[in-house]
Design a protein around this motif. Structure first.
Motif, PDB file in Angstrom:
ATOM      1  N   UNK A   7       0.843 -11.734   1.712  1.00  0.00           N
ATOM      2  CA  UNK A   7      -0.078 -10.787   2.547  1.00  0.00           C
ATOM      3  C   UNK A   7       0.895  -9.217   2.484  1.00  0.00           C
ATOM      4  N   UNK A  10      -0.193  -7.325  -0.611  1.00  0.00           N
ATOM      5  CA  UNK A  10      -1.335  -6.672  -0.521  1.00  0.00           C
ATOM      6  C   UNK A  10      -1.412  -5.435   0.610  1.00  0.00           C
ATOM      7  N   UNK A  11      -0.601  -5.660   1.539  1.00  0.00           N
ATOM      8  CA  UNK A  11      -0.472  -4.516   2.780  1.00  0.00           C
ATOM      9  C   UNK A  11      -0.073  -3.530   2.159  1.00  0.00           C
ATOM     10  N   UNK A  13      -0.718  -2.184  -0.719  1.00  0.00           N
ATOM     11  CA  UNK A  13      -1.875  -1.540  -1.451  1.00  0.00           C
ATOM     12  C   UNK A  13      -2.662  -0.789  -0.358  1.00  0.00           C
ATOM     13  N   UNK A  14      -2.536  -1.405   0.787  1.00  0.00           N
ATOM     14  CA  UNK A  14      -3.474  -0.785   1.661  1.00  0.00           C
ATOM     15  C   UNK A  14      -2.891   0.268   2.378  1.00  0.00           C
ATOM     16  N   UNK A  16      -0.807   2.415   1.065  1.00  0.00           N
ATOM     17  CA  UNK A  16      -0.775   3.838   0.462  1.00  0.00           C
ATOM     18  C   UNK A  16      -2.068   4.761   0.551  1.00  0.00           C
ATOM     19  N   UNK A  17      -1.826   5.947   0.139  1.00  0.00           N
ATOM     20  CA  UNK A  17      -2.954   6.795   0.045  1.00  0.00           C
ATOM     21  C   UNK A  17      -3.803   6.344  -1.038  1.00  0.00           C
ATOM     22  N   UNK A  19      -6.014   5.804  -4.052  1.00  0.00           N
ATOM     23  CA  UNK A  19      -5.637   6.226  -5.564  1.00  0.00           C
ATOM     24  C   UNK A  19      -4.411   6.444  -5.903  1.00  0.00           C
ATOM     25  N   UNK A  20      -3.499   6.387  -5.136  1.00  0.00           N
ATOM     26  CA  UNK A  20      -2.094   6.582  -5.443  1.00  0.00           C
ATOM     27  C   UNK A  20      -1.469   5.374  -5.859  1.00  0.00           C
ATOM     28  N   UNK A  81      -3.840 -13.382  -3.451  1.00  0.00           N
ATOM     29  CA  UNK A  81      -3.271 -12.284  -3.143  1.00  0.00           C
ATOM     30  C   UNK A  81      -2.551 -11.454  -4.335  1.00  0.00           C
ATOM     31  N   UNK A  83      -3.517 -11.817  -7.467  1.00  0.00           N
ATOM     32  CA  UNK A  83      -4.566 -11.585  -8.446  1.00  0.00           C
ATOM     33  C   UNK A  83      -5.072  -9.885  -7.801  1.00  0.00           C
ATOM     34  N   UNK A  84      -5.253 -10.059  -6.494  1.00  0.00           N
ATOM     35  CA  UNK A  84      -5.772  -8.888  -5.783  1.00  0.00           C
ATOM     36  C   UNK A  84      -4.648  -7.764  -6.202  1.00  0.00           C
ATOM     37  N   UNK A  87      -5.170  -6.838  -9.749  1.00  0.00           N
ATOM     38  CA  UNK A  87      -6.356  -6.010 -10.005  1.00  0.00           C
ATOM     39  C   UNK A  87      -6.657  -4.769  -9.627  1.00  0.00           C
ATOM     40  N   UNK A  88      -6.178  -4.740  -8.567  1.00  0.00           N
ATOM     41  CA  UNK A  88      -6.414  -3.348  -7.634  1.00  0.00           C
ATOM     42  C   UNK A  88      -5.521  -2.150  -8.295  1.00  0.00           C
ATOM     43  N   UNK A  92      -6.603   1.501 -10.831  1.00  0.00           N
ATOM     44  CA  UNK A  92      -5.798   3.050 -10.493  1.00  0.00           C
ATOM     45  C   UNK A  92      -5.340   3.436 -12.177  1.00  0.00           C
TER      46      UNK A  92
ATOM     47  N   UNK B   5     -11.366  -9.774  -4.648  1.00  0.00           N
ATOM     48  CA  UNK B   5     -10.141  -8.756  -4.796  1.00  0.00           C
ATOM     49  C   UNK B   5     -10.177  -7.734  -3.740  1.00  0.00           C
ATOM     50  N   UNK B   7      -8.897  -5.472  -0.574  1.00  0.00           N
ATOM     51  CA  UNK B   7      -8.120  -5.790   0.012  1.00  0.00           C
ATOM     52  C   UNK B   7      -8.047  -5.853   1.555  1.00  0.00           C
ATOM     53  N   UNK B  10      -8.679  -9.511   2.490  1.00  0.00           N
ATOM     54  CA  UNK B  10      -7.886 -10.084   2.371  1.00  0.00           C
ATOM     55  C   UNK B  10      -6.793  -9.903   3.852  1.00  0.00           C
ATOM     56  N   UNK B  11      -6.577  -8.602   3.893  1.00  0.00           N
ATOM     57  CA  UNK B  11      -5.791  -8.342   5.253  1.00  0.00           C
ATOM     58  C   UNK B  11      -6.384  -8.978   6.413  1.00  0.00           C
TER      59      UNK B  11
END
Lengths: 197, 186
Positions: A7, A10-11, A13-14, A16-17, A19-20, A81, A83-84, A87-88, A92, B5, B7, B10-11
């Protein structure tokens, strides 16, 4: 707690700004994979216990079964997690090809891992072969220009370049009157800015 | 339905809910900090992330309790003044968790409570998004849940796009993906 590290990944990714891109977190990624292997071993040993007890693995609902189920669920969660995360990032990376061009600046290149670099190269090649088949550059601005030429200021020393209709010396802070299509890639890379008014 | 997928989904599923084990489970002592052996006893009360509680509930291995952010105290505060309640601190995925937890705990009042809270706060989110000064990170942002922050950002960016359209500006810009940071030699 199970799934905690995944987690965190994944966090990242969440946080960051939009598209960065952040550097690929190989360290945490590997830790999550190790956690998956540990869950797998636990799962196997619990299943072995059930089988050695002479019970039917399909229908048994004892403490071992629920322990195994929890490890199985944790494994699936970790997989989701991971994979996400991958994938994400690819989303980008695809948009990099459209916005920045086929050659990535050094500071972006450093953030990709090896397979992501390969992915970028292959994506770029696929897009280029499609565009050459169409004989059309799809990455240029979608809005038709009012004037084919624009006034730009150079922000960095680019040097002599050969453009479609001239070969100016693009020294820093110099101003030029260029074809829009030529200037576009320099602007999106941050080497020039458009002057208006 | 959110994607595999997604985010935020998941969070959201990593939020903790308190559950009571209806069965015993071997080999997972990590879940219960009070456990002496490597297993969870029947009837022990533990905090589990939602993704695990949800699946175990479906297997009738645990019973899920209503999380603290949907208790009477929060409901009273929302009724008093919805916009001033610090929902992020209670649960950053308040609405999403509420939607998913309502069928699990069989509480029919959660749905209408969520709707009441959202409509009460929505007006506030929008009016603040259009009136707050740009550049400073406003203090009330820390009260918003994730969903409300997305709404706020959407309102801000559509306002910015409208202003840009009205005043005009350069068509081309440095690709946002490269970051706002300028090069060190500038």
């Amino acid at each position: 707690m199970y799934g905690r590290r995944a987690c965190q990944l994944v966090k990242e990714l969440s946080d960051r700004d939009a598209g960065q891109l952040t550097a690929f977190n190989r360290d945490l990624f590997d830790q999550v994979i190790k956690e998956c292997s540990a869950h797998h071993l636990e799962l196997q040993s619990l299943m072995r216990i059930i089988q050695e007890g002479g019970l039917d693995i399909q229908t048994t609902r004892n403490a071992d079964h629920f322990g195994a189920a929890i490890h199985h669920l944790a494994l699936i969660r970790n997989k989701r997690c991971l994979m996400a995360y991958v994938y994400n990032r690819t989303g980008t990376i695809q948009s990099l090809r459209w916005k920045v061009g086929p050659v990535l600046p050094q500071e972006i290149q450093e953030k990709l891992n090896y397979s992501e670099e390969e992915y970028f190269k292959n994506y770029s090649a696929a897009l280029e072969s499609y565009m050459s088949e169409l004989e059309l550059d799809l990455t240029v601005d979608m809005v038709p220009p009012k004037d084919p030429y624009i006034q730009v200021r150079v922000l960095d020393d680019i040097g002599d370049v050969l453009l479609s209709d001239q070969s100016p010396n693009l020294a820093r802070h110099s101003m030029h009157f260029l074809k829009r299509t030529d200037a576009e890639q320099f602007i999106s890379q941050g080497l020039m800015e458009e002057l208006t008014g | 339905m959110s994607s595999y997928y997604d985010i935020d989904d998941i969070m959201m599923e990593d939020e903790f809910v308190s559950v009571v084990f209806q069965v015993a489970a071997n080999g997972v002592g990590l879940l219960d900090p009070g456990a002496e052996t490597n297993c969870v006893e029947q009837g022990s009360k533990v905090e589990l992330p939602f993704w695990l509680s949800h699946e175990l509930q479906l297997r009738q291995a645990v019973s899920v309790n209503i999380p603290a952010c949907f208790n009477q105290k929060t409901r009273k505060e929302i009724q008093a003044d919805a916009a001033c309640v610090d929902l992020r601190n209670r649960c950053p995925y308040f609405y999403e968790l509420g939607c998913k937890i309502a069928p699990l705990v069989g509480d029919r009042t959660i749905g209408s409570f969520l709707l009441y809270a959202f409509t009460g706060r929505y007006k506030e989110v929008l009016s603040k998004a259009h009136s707050a000064a740009i550049a400073v990170a406003p203090k009330f942002l820390t009260l918003f849940t994730k969903e409300e922050t997305h709404l706020y950002e959407a309102a801000r960016s559509s306002m910015a796009a409208f202003k840009k359209w009205r005043l005009g500006g350069p068509r081309f810009e440095r690709a946002s993906i490269l970051g706002r940071k300028r090069k060190p030699n500038d």
